[in-house]
Design an enzyme around this catalytic site. Structure first.
Site, PDB file in Angstrom:
ATOM      1  N   TYR A  98      -5.913   5.343  -7.578  1.00 41.59           N
ATOM      2  CA  TYR A  98      -6.116   5.151  -6.141  1.00 41.59           C
ATOM      3  C   TYR A  98      -7.573   4.821  -5.862  1.00 41.59           C
ATOM      4  O   TYR A  98      -8.454   5.671  -6.007  1.00 41.59           O
ATOM      5  CB  TYR A  98      -5.693   6.384  -5.354  1.00 41.59           C
ATOM      6  CG  TYR A  98      -5.783   6.171  -3.864  1.00 41.59           C
ATOM      7  CD1 TYR A  98      -4.927   5.285  -3.222  1.00 41.59           C
ATOM      8  CD2 TYR A  98      -6.739   6.833  -3.103  1.00 41.59           C
ATOM      9  CE1 TYR A  98      -5.010   5.064  -1.860  1.00 41.59           C
ATOM     10  CE2 TYR A  98      -6.827   6.628  -1.742  1.00 41.59           C
ATOM     11  CZ  TYR A  98      -5.962   5.750  -1.124  1.00 41.59           C
ATOM     12  OH  TYR A  98      -6.048   5.520   0.216  1.00 41.59           O
TER      13      TYR A  98
ATOM     14  N   TYR B  65       0.834  -1.211   0.000  1.00 40.52           N
ATOM     15  CA  TYR B  65       0.000   0.000   0.000  1.00 40.52           C
ATOM     16  C   TYR B  65       0.863   1.253   0.000  1.00 40.52           C
ATOM     17  O   TYR B  65       1.738   1.432   0.842  1.00 40.52           O
ATOM     18  CB  TYR B  65      -0.906  -0.013   1.218  1.00 40.52           C
ATOM     19  CG  TYR B  65      -1.852   1.152   1.292  1.00 40.52           C
ATOM     20  CD1 TYR B  65      -3.099   1.096   0.669  1.00 40.52           C
ATOM     21  CD2 TYR B  65      -1.523   2.312   1.982  1.00 40.52           C
ATOM     22  CE1 TYR B  65      -3.974   2.165   0.736  1.00 40.52           C
ATOM     23  CE2 TYR B  65      -2.385   3.379   2.050  1.00 40.52           C
ATOM     24  CZ  TYR B  65      -3.611   3.308   1.429  1.00 40.52           C
ATOM     25  OH  TYR B  65      -4.473   4.363   1.494  1.00 40.52           O
TER      26      TYR B  65
END
Length: 384
Positions: free
Chosen positions: A339, A289
């Site tokens: 994203y 991440y």
């Protein structure tokens, strides 16, 4: 969640996504439906066979609306996971647990967002601030990047990490995005000069240390091991899964414990490796991440790829590039592909183990996927 009963008992058999862009005309529900239908088609499974769903608490499209629009059958499991970027891997883990326990047979997880053209949740009036924001926002920590920048500054001060180490993360993600036609940054190379001269967003984090703000949606389909063998695509097995919420954690970032740099990834990693037949040395490729570049070295340490304080140095000498020690975020990640609260890291992990990535790691058979460090988080260990 990550007990031995889950090990390789389920598999991801379908993935789907919409385009990622600064602005898409469709609303979040439409994007969600398109991603889910694409994932089901990828798996060769009819919508009416879906009996389980999992999403984020921040997901605007709820189970009822998605089920009606897509045409699901009777749902026997539905759940939601909190904490934004920390919840991505947990959605798959919840489905895997429900299917392994016999509560469902076909599960769908998804995330749909209109963050590029939609509102920023921290910009409006808030009224009474929740704890701990009441102790930080009056002093300038207004956005997620401001809170994360505090961790970055502490890490750089304690361990000598530099902006070049953060650039290594941003560059690896951008280089992989430059190979991925679906990435927002596909045709936009990044140089060290561009990085070092870009504007601050919240010092020491510059423009290229921050994830993209995009519209888009991603989804995946999870089934049991036996069913997986009959699906259209090569199955990718959920070998282990875990969530982690450390004791006395505060909100997005915990500045009040003895060691702010030992975040939720450490708790998650202990649980993940405890129930896996693999170790960090066995991981061929990672999707870590990257809402902010600093989260990558922190996660590298938390998940055991290097020692405490060594995450910055780990990024040196092309370690995160294809052919390096740990090829990273091979679709471009949140920094350069798109994203959607980290869900695209899951779909890229599946592509790697299928052998269909645009930046394929030769012979990749194991992939670690992580959710957001610094918030209560989750992780998946996938194998082919």
């Amino acid at each position: 969640m990550a007990g031995t009963g889950l090990k390789d008992a389920t598999a991801i058999v379908g993935i789907g996504q919409t385009a990622f862009a600064k602005h898409l005309p469709e609303d979040e529900k439409t994007l969600a439906c398109r991603a889910v239908l694409a994932a089901l088609d990828d798996a060769g499974i009819a919508p009416g066979e879906v009996d389980a769903v999992a999403s984020y608490t921040m997901e605007e499209t709820d189970e009822v609306e998605l089920a009606k629009a897509v045409g699901f059958g009777d749902l026997t499991y539905f759940g939601k996971v909190g904490f934004g970027g920390g919840g991505s891997c947990a959605t798959v883990a919840h489905l895997a647990t429900a299917i392994a326990a016999g509560q469902a047979t076909v599960g769908v997880a998804w995330r749909s967002r209109k963050r590029g053209s939609g509102p920023r949740p921290w910009t409006g009036a808030t009224g009474q601030l929740p704890t701990p924001a009441q102790w930080t926002r009056p002093f300038g920590l207004l956005r997620p990047v401001d809170e994360t920048a505090m961790l970055a500054r502490r890490y750089m001060h304690e361990y000598g990490a530099t902006r070049d180490h953060l650039f290594n993360v941003a560059l690896a993600c951008r280089n992989r995005a430059n190979q991925n036609p679906a990435a927002v940054m596909y045709d936009r190379p990044l140089t060290r000069e561009m990085y070092m001269t870009s504007r601050w967003i919240s010092e020491p984090l510059c423009l290229f240390d921050n994830c993209l703000e995009t519209d888009g949606a991603s989804a995946c389909v999870v089934v049991g091991r036996e069913r997986a063998r009959d699906c259209r695509r090569r199955p990718v097995y959920v070998h282990a899964a875990a969530q982690g919420l450390p004791a006395q954690h505060h909100g997005m970032v915990n500045y009040w414990n003895d060691d702010p740099l030992t975040g939720p990834s450490w708790t998650t990693a202990r649980q993940l490796w405890k129930h896996a037949d693999l170790t960090p040395d066995d991981v061929d490729v990672a999707q870590i991440y990257d809402g902010f570049s600093i989260l990558v070295p922190l996660s590298l340490e938390g998940y055991g790829f290097c020692g405490r304080g060594e995450g910055g140095a780990f990024t040196e000498q092309g370690a995160l590039e294809t052919g390096g020690r740990l090829p990273l975020n091979t679709g471009g990640g949140g920094l350069s592909e798109g994203y959607v609260h980290g869900f695209n890291l899951i779909t890229e992990g599946v592509r790697q183990l299928r052998g269909t990535s645009t930046a394929q790691v030769p012979g990749a058979a194991t992939c670690l996927v992580t959710a957001g460090e610094s918030v209560p988080t989750s992780a998946l260990l996938l194998r082919s």
